[in-house]
Design a protein around this motif. Sequence first.
Motif, PDB file in Angstrom:
ATOM      1  N   MET A  30       0.838  -1.196   0.000  1.00  0.00           N
ATOM      2  CA  MET A  30       0.000   0.000   0.000  1.00  0.00           C
ATOM      3  C   MET A  30       0.881   1.258   0.000  1.00  0.00           C
ATOM      4  N   ARG A  31       0.459   2.223  -0.804  1.00  0.00           N
ATOM      5  CA  ARG A  31       1.204   3.486  -0.827  1.00  0.00           C
ATOM      6  C   ARG A  31       0.370   4.581  -0.144  1.00  0.00           C
ATOM      7  N   TYR A  32       0.990   5.232   0.823  1.00  0.00           N
ATOM      8  CA  TYR A  32       0.304   6.269   1.576  1.00  0.00           C
ATOM      9  C   TYR A  32       0.944   7.633   1.316  1.00  0.00           C
ATOM     10  N   LEU A  33       0.098   8.609   1.065  1.00  0.00           N
ATOM     11  CA  LEU A  33       0.552   9.999   1.042  1.00  0.00           C
ATOM     12  C   LEU A  33       0.474  10.505   2.479  1.00  0.00           C
ATOM     13  N   VAL A  34       1.609  10.959   3.036  1.00  0.00           N
ATOM     14  CA  VAL A  34       1.645  11.364   4.445  1.00  0.00           C
ATOM     15  C   VAL A  34       1.801  12.876   4.533  1.00  0.00           C
ATOM     16  N   ILE A  35       0.773  13.518   5.065  1.00  0.00           N
ATOM     17  CA  ILE A  35       0.818  14.987   5.184  1.00  0.00           C
ATOM     18  C   ILE A  35       0.469  15.398   6.604  1.00  0.00           C
ATOM     19  N   SER A  36       0.925  16.580   6.976  1.00  0.00           N
ATOM     20  CA  SER A  36       0.622  17.089   8.317  1.00  0.00           C
ATOM     21  C   SER A  36       0.591  18.616   8.297  1.00  0.00           C
ATOM     22  N   ASP A  37      -0.047  19.179   9.306  1.00  0.00           N
ATOM     23  CA  ASP A  37      -0.008  20.630   9.535  1.00  0.00           C
ATOM     24  C   ASP A  37      -0.280  21.447   8.268  1.00  0.00           C
ATOM     25  N   ILE A  38      -1.446  21.199   7.708  1.00  0.00           N
ATOM     26  CA  ILE A  38      -1.883  21.949   6.522  1.00  0.00           C
ATOM     27  C   ILE A  38      -2.227  23.392   6.917  1.00  0.00           C
ATOM     28  N   HIS A  39      -2.837  23.519   8.084  1.00  0.00           N
ATOM     29  CA  HIS A  39      -3.140  24.846   8.653  1.00  0.00           C
ATOM     30  C   HIS A  39      -3.881  25.775   7.698  1.00  0.00           C
ATOM     31  N   GLY A  40      -4.900  25.250   7.069  1.00  0.00           N
ATOM     32  CA  GLY A  40      -5.760  26.114   6.252  1.00  0.00           C
ATOM     33  C   GLY A  40      -5.085  26.723   5.040  1.00  0.00           C
ATOM     34  N   ASN A  41      -3.946  26.160   4.658  1.00  0.00           N
ATOM     35  CA  ASN A  41      -3.211  26.685   3.495  1.00  0.00           C
ATOM     36  C   ASN A  41      -3.597  25.862   2.262  1.00  0.00           C
ATOM     37  N   TYR A  42      -4.676  26.284   1.629  1.00  0.00           N
ATOM     38  CA  TYR A  42      -5.226  25.511   0.514  1.00  0.00           C
ATOM     39  C   TYR A  42      -4.307  25.486  -0.711  1.00  0.00           C
ATOM     40  N   PRO A  43      -3.693  26.616  -1.111  1.00  0.00           N
ATOM     41  CA  PRO A  43      -2.766  26.539  -2.249  1.00  0.00           C
ATOM     42  C   PRO A  43      -1.630  25.529  -2.011  1.00  0.00           C
ATOM     43  N   ALA A  44      -1.135  25.453  -0.780  1.00  0.00           N
ATOM     44  CA  ALA A  44      -0.065  24.481  -0.485  1.00  0.00           C
ATOM     45  C   ALA A  44      -0.604  23.054  -0.582  1.00  0.00           C
ATOM     46  N   LEU A  45      -1.797  22.824  -0.050  1.00  0.00           N
ATOM     47  CA  LEU A  45      -2.387  21.484  -0.110  1.00  0.00           C
ATOM     48  C   LEU A  45      -2.617  21.048  -1.556  1.00  0.00           C
ATOM     49  N   GLN A  46      -3.178  21.934  -2.361  1.00  0.00           N
ATOM     50  CA  GLN A  46      -3.434  21.611  -3.760  1.00  0.00           C
ATOM     51  C   GLN A  46      -2.136  21.298  -4.506  1.00  0.00           C
ATOM     52  N   THR A  47      -1.081  22.054  -4.199  1.00  0.00           N
ATOM     53  CA  THR A  47       0.203  21.835  -4.859  1.00  0.00           C
ATOM     54  C   THR A  47       0.783  20.472  -4.492  1.00  0.00           C
ATOM     55  N   VAL A  48       0.686  20.111  -3.224  1.00  0.00           N
ATOM     56  CA  VAL A  48       1.179  18.798  -2.784  1.00  0.00           C
ATOM     57  C   VAL A  48       0.405  17.680  -3.474  1.00  0.00           C
ATOM     58  N   LEU A  49      -0.914  17.816  -3.536  1.00  0.00           N
ATOM     59  CA  LEU A  49      -1.738  16.771  -4.165  1.00  0.00           C
ATOM     60  C   LEU A  49      -1.391  16.611  -5.642  1.00  0.00           C
ATOM     61  N   ALA A  50      -1.067  17.724  -6.289  1.00  0.00           N
ATOM     62  CA  ALA A  50      -0.709  17.663  -7.706  1.00  0.00           C
ATOM     63  C   ALA A  50       0.699  17.110  -7.916  1.00  0.00           C
ATOM     64  N   ASP A  51       1.559  17.341  -6.942  1.00  0.00           N
ATOM     65  CA  ASP A  51       2.964  16.948  -7.068  1.00  0.00           C
ATOM     66  C   ASP A  51       3.195  15.469  -6.733  1.00  0.00           C
ATOM     67  N   ALA A  52       2.343  14.919  -5.876  1.00  0.00           N
ATOM     68  CA  ALA A  52       2.593  13.565  -5.364  1.00  0.00           C
ATOM     69  C   ALA A  52       2.410  12.509  -6.454  1.00  0.00           C
ATOM     70  N   PRO A  53       3.325  11.543  -6.496  1.00  0.00           N
ATOM     71  CA  PRO A  53       3.124  10.402  -7.391  1.00  0.00           C
ATOM     72  C   PRO A  53       1.919   9.582  -6.913  1.00  0.00           C
ATOM     73  N   PRO A  54       1.438   8.630  -7.715  1.00  0.00           N
ATOM     74  CA  PRO A  54       0.230   7.894  -7.338  1.00  0.00           C
ATOM     75  C   PRO A  54       0.307   7.261  -5.944  1.00  0.00           C
ATOM     76  N   TRP A  55      -0.788   7.334  -5.220  1.00  0.00           N
ATOM     77  CA  TRP A  55      -0.869   6.748  -3.878  1.00  0.00           C
ATOM     78  C   TRP A  55      -2.262   6.156  -3.701  1.00  0.00           C
ATOM     79  N   ASP A  56      -2.420   5.321  -2.665  1.00  0.00           N
ATOM     80  CA  ASP A  56      -3.694   4.636  -2.423  1.00  0.00           C
ATOM     81  C   ASP A  56      -4.547   5.327  -1.357  1.00  0.00           C
ATOM     82  N   VAL A  57      -3.912   5.666  -0.239  1.00  0.00           N
ATOM     83  CA  VAL A  57      -4.649   6.241   0.895  1.00  0.00           C
ATOM     84  C   VAL A  57      -3.857   7.429   1.436  1.00  0.00           C
ATOM     85  N   LEU A  58      -4.590   8.463   1.843  1.00  0.00           N
ATOM     86  CA  LEU A  58      -3.945   9.654   2.395  1.00  0.00           C
ATOM     87  C   LEU A  58      -3.954   9.575   3.927  1.00  0.00           C
TER      88      LEU A  58
END
Length: 243
Positions: free
Chosen positions: A1-29
Amino acid sequence: MRYLVISDIHGNYPALQTVLADAPPWDVLLCLGDIVGYGPNPNECVDRLRQFEHIAIAGNHDCAAIGRVELSIFNQDARQALYWTIQEMTPRSFGYLGRLPDSHRLDDEILLVHGSPREPTWEYLIDPEAARESFEVRDFRLALVGHTHIPLMFEWASEVYRVKAMMLEPGEPIRLQGRRLIINPGSVGQPRDGNPRASYGLLDTESGTFEMRRVVYPVEITQERMRARSLPRRLVDRLEIGR
Ligand code: ZN
């Protein structure tokens, strides 16, 4: 299983969107808490996470935003941003944050917490001595933590009862097999290691590796939104220096 591991987004939507676009394929966040607080888009971040198969746990800012802890324990800037966040949050965001647990076990051997295995929500794991106590009091092979906003790894060396600390940089994936580790993937929305790039990790339980990644996001868009919402100046400024 491949997991995207993120933390401390803190309401920063542009940063979250950029990470989601940058990440290679994953199964569960996997989200290690502090989805809201500090940043200008708490609801957008909650709603985006809900679109994925994911496991999230509560951070201290999430707990404060739903009234589970007093705001008086936060510093002035954090408190002011939390006041704003509470006014801004939709009933759906309140409901979602209110259901987050303070820890989660994955595949039995992996522990997800915001702070530390010893104290899931509040402890900042920055030194090996504190990490050693967490290795001693909780049973896990790998703990994923957030809270400090610094990409850092602690390794338990059982033969000498010592813990090594290591800053994590993008590069070769870290091998997990045969080791006992605590890994912090850094912060998506407010990095504090002197590098303003959004920070995240990829955990692959089949190959037994963890990979750190950093990505440039449009900091100025987040800053502009924060100014428009009169969020504290110091919180706006720190995003571009990553401190
Ligand atoms: Zn945080």
